[in-house]
Write an enzyme that holds these catalytic residues in place. Sequence first.
Site, PDB file in Angstrom:
ATOM      1  N   THR A 154       0.794  -1.231   0.000  1.00 17.77           N
ATOM      2  CA  THR A 154       0.000   0.000   0.000  1.00 17.77           C
ATOM      3  C   THR A 154       0.825   1.279   0.000  1.00 17.77           C
ATOM      4  OG1 THR A 154      -0.136  -0.154   2.417  1.00 17.77           O
ATOM      5  CG2 THR A 154      -1.988  -1.049   1.149  1.00 17.77           C
ATOM      6  N   PHE A 175       0.779   3.814   9.496  1.00 17.40           N
ATOM      7  CA  PHE A 175       1.058   4.829   8.476  1.00 17.40           C
ATOM      8  C   PHE A 175       1.530   4.254   7.138  1.00 17.40           C
ATOM      9  CE2 PHE A 175       4.381   4.329  11.680  1.00 17.40           C
ATOM     10  CZ  PHE A 175       5.418   3.782  10.920  1.00 17.40           C
ATOM     11  N   TYR A 176       1.277   2.980   6.862  1.00 19.06           N
ATOM     12  CA  TYR A 176       1.718   2.368   5.608  1.00 19.06           C
ATOM     13  C   TYR A 176       0.716   2.577   4.470  1.00 19.06           C
ATOM     14  CZ  TYR A 176       5.680  -0.284   7.593  1.00 19.06           C
ATOM     15  OH  TYR A 176       6.876  -0.658   8.159  1.00 19.06           O
ATOM     16  N   GLY A 177       0.316   3.820   4.267  1.00 20.26           N
ATOM     17  CA  GLY A 177      -0.564   4.142   3.154  1.00 20.26           C
ATOM     18  C   GLY A 177      -0.218   5.515   2.621  1.00 20.26           C
TER      19      GLY A 177
END
Length: 343
Positions: free
Chosen positions: A28, A63-65
């Site tokens: 993502t 916060f991996y987007g």
Amino acid sequence: MVHNTAKLGAAASDVVVAKVAHGLMSMTLRPTPVTDEEAFAAIKAGIDALPVGAKLFLNSAEFYGQGFSTANLELVARFFEKYPDYADRTFLSVKGGTLPGQLVSDGSRENLRRSVDAILKALRGTKRLDLFEPARRDSNYEIEQYAESLNEMVKEGKFDYIGLSEVNAETVRRAHKVMPVAAVEIEVSLQAYEEQTKDVIATCKELSIAVIAYSPLGLGLLTGHIKSRLDIDESDYRRLFSRFQDENIGHNLQLVDALASIATRKGITLAQLSIAWVGALGDHIIPLPGSSNVKRALENLVAGDVELSAEDLAEIAQLLEKYPRKGARYRDSISDKQLLLWN
């Protein structure tokens, strides 16, 4: 089917996971995220390849987007909505503790609680949050203050185990005195094996804490697929890193070329050799490569079963002395000690 397994530390010492974990960031945190179909296939294939009783260690973050959103966790939730029987066959570790939509750490009790609640909201009850780890230590707060906040949330049942990320050996030691640390996540690879890293690995072994070794493929350099800086897209964040700059990457690729001959001799891929080397650093080391591709995910997992002889390891050690990494792990303007709070 893969065979080798590992155990986590502290209160999670009875948790058995595959020797190689699966990082989900690349699914993502990119301009065009992969489709659910592709992502789900990669995760499911890894779980299906495990021996009975072992879990697949999945690594995500709040916060991996894009825009540092919770998109990765939302993908995880959709996976478990589709495959609810797979929830108990995985161990989910999630980083957090940054400000919403930013990569700025805030170790306050209020923000840590906000972060955990945001993670749980994104998961929508589809999967237990097994382990939470602050992504970076906020130097405004002592690790003992972190411990108070994290222990409190464990007692409340928000998550089960506590992890740390990118901290030095002394911080690990201080933390473990006041809270049960199950795992410490740091970068470990043939391109990232500094003295500070060795100290963390040794301290975790002494304290029976698992080391989750992220980027064992050197941000892709150790796969053999990158031949020059031109092979990295202009929008790729790696273009900013010192080790990939024109004045450094040619030297760093000499190590890759030398390692490739060892991999060929052993009948494995360069990526598998790199992951196996990280795993060989200790029984408590769990390499954490990331992939959104079924073939690559399985290739990574199988690397946990690769055995490296004493002769192999000695040859690799000589290559590391001959071709030490040129360029900082990230940017020359920010030292490893500054960025990773090695203090």
